[in-house]
Design an enzyme around this catalytic site. Sequence first.
Site, PDB file in Angstrom:
ATOM      1  CG  ASP A 190       1.596 -45.310  38.417  1.00  0.00           C
ATOM      2  OD1 ASP A 190       1.133 -46.622  38.863  1.00  0.00           O
ATOM      3  OD2 ASP A 190       2.772 -45.738  38.274  1.00  0.00           O
TER       4      ASP A 190
ATOM      5  CE  LYS B 231       6.314 -51.803  34.077  1.00  0.00           C
ATOM      6  NZ  LYS B 231       6.549 -50.542  34.307  1.00  0.00           N
TER       7      LYS B 231
ATOM      8  NE  ARG C 247      -3.651 -37.175  15.770  1.00  0.00           N
ATOM      9  CZ  ARG C 247      -4.844 -36.257  16.099  1.00  0.00           C
ATOM     10  NH1 ARG C 247      -5.123 -35.308  16.784  1.00  0.00           N
ATOM     11  NH2 ARG C 247      -4.847 -35.964  15.140  1.00  0.00           N
TER      12      ARG C 247
ATOM     13  CE1 TYR D  71       9.222 -47.836  36.125  1.00  0.00           C
ATOM     14  CE2 TYR D  71       8.077 -44.967  35.178  1.00  0.00           C
ATOM     15  CZ  TYR D  71       8.415 -46.918  34.968  1.00  0.00           C
ATOM     16  OH  TYR D  71       9.601 -47.441  33.545  1.00  0.00           O
TER      17      TYR D  71
HETATM   18  C1  LIG Z   1       6.779 -49.191  34.084  1.00  0.00           C
HETATM   19  C2  LIG Z   1       6.119 -48.122  34.710  1.00  0.00           C
HETATM   20  C3  LIG Z   1       5.199 -47.119  35.261  1.00  0.00           C
HETATM   21  C4  LIG Z   1       5.950 -46.283  33.958  1.00  0.00           C
HETATM   22  O1  LIG Z   1       4.771 -47.503  32.586  1.00  0.00           O
HETATM   23  P1  LIG Z   1       5.480 -47.590  30.497  1.00  0.00           P
HETATM   24  O2  LIG Z   1       4.498 -48.191  30.237  1.00  0.00           O
HETATM   25  O3  LIG Z   1       7.136 -48.184  30.748  1.00  0.00           O
HETATM   26  O4  LIG Z   1       5.516 -46.037  30.626  1.00  0.00           O
HETATM   27  C5  LIG Z   1       4.047 -45.880  35.291  1.00  0.00           C
HETATM   28  N1  LIG Z   1       4.397 -46.194  36.976  1.00  0.00           N
HETATM   29  C6  LIG Z   1       4.442 -47.717  36.828  1.00  0.00           C
HETATM   30  C7  LIG Z   1       3.953 -48.151  38.368  1.00  0.00           C
HETATM   31  C8  LIG Z   1       4.966 -48.724  36.236  1.00  0.00           C
HETATM   32  O5  LIG Z   1       5.966 -49.839  37.510  1.00  0.00           O
END
Ligand SMILES: *Cc1c(COP(=O)(O)O)cnc(C)c1O
Length: 392
Positions: free
Chosen positions: A174, A199, A48, A102
């Site tokens: 992001d 992803k 952690r 998102y």
């Molecule tokens: C999936 C996604 C997230 C969140 O990610 P998790 O791993 O599901 O918590 C944030 N931003 C985008 C663009 C995403 O596709």
Amino acid sequence: MKKKYPGFNTICTHTGELEDKQHKGAVSPLYMSTSYAFTDVDVKRYPRYFNTPNQEGLCKKIAALEHAEDALIFGSGMAAVSTALLAFLSAGDHVVLQQTLYGGTHNLVTEEFAKYGISHSFTEGWQPQDFEAKIRPNTKVIYIETPSNPLLTLTDMEAVAQLAKRHGLVSIIDNTFASPVNQNPLDFGIDIVLHSATKYMGGHSDICAGAVASTKAHMERIFHLAKNLGGSLSDYTVWLLERSIKTMGLRVKAQNGNAMTLAHHLKAHEDVNAVYYPGLEDHPGHVLAKRQMKGFGGMLSFELKPYLDSAKFQKNLQLIKSSMSLAGVESTVLSPKDTSHGLLSPEARAEQGITDGLIRFSVGIEEAEDLMADIDQAIKETKLSASYAGGQ
Ligand SMILES: *Cc1c(COP(=O)(O)O)cnc(C)c1O
């Protein structure tokens, strides 16, 4: 002076790898310890605290991939999003966010931030002046996502970064949809880049993780909150993610290529109304995409003609799966009206350009010919059942 990095695939394969001193194995050993002796060392290692050997090794790789000084890996993309945002926001502060985000990030901001005394504004468009219009004296952070979901709208990273600097704000992006293969936001002056590593970094639909990368100073501040919030990633998953990233460059480039082929194929299809892909010359963000992206990505959206039922179309697909997530090596589709935008009224959706026939397509690494054939047969099937239903 720009720091020099090894080539992309070399970073993917090697940067941050741990040496197996005991057996000379080819890959990083996995250290699962949650307890490390600290009598004669400076570092107090603990999962952690984000500082186990495997965590530190992978952070080096991710920092190098994003041209950053430092990085941290989290237990999910949302842990990365929430920790990065809250590290720079306190009670009384305000954050400006891009209009389409998102869904999870949208929910975090709209459902939780008021409790902490943090106010927010969403922009009305994607232009730099749309962001500037929302800045208040107490604004601290600008948050963007480009290309955005589901219409692949582009935001000018350099313009937003400059705007943030002029107003003394921290800019956060992001970068999940593009992945570091296609876009390195820090090169355009953005302060902090984050990913849902679930992803493209993971890429096989079997890992849930997140990552944040920035300067040492910013990462120090994020780390301080991160260790208190406790969103670290298990070392086993860290190890799997390291393995996944080794092939990220190969995977994502194959996905870019397939997406371009599919975008052209869909655009020429008589039963398709519109195709949204930054690689198409008539996409409103195409010129900007060429300036700020190294590749156009593996995500696209298309709109079926109104006589085709999008749910039936998805059922008729045989190779391509209808599923929630994205960016895996397997192709998947979903209908925003049933998922991410399901809670909005049809009118509110239409206002955002999200029609009932819109299909979001996460293009995988299968042969493009097979993907095209699957789409064509599914459209044909759907059309047939539509004409029977219409009594023609
Ligand atoms: C999936 C996604 C997230 C969140 O990610 P998790 O791993 O599901 O918590 C944030 N931003 C985008 C663009 C995403 O596709």
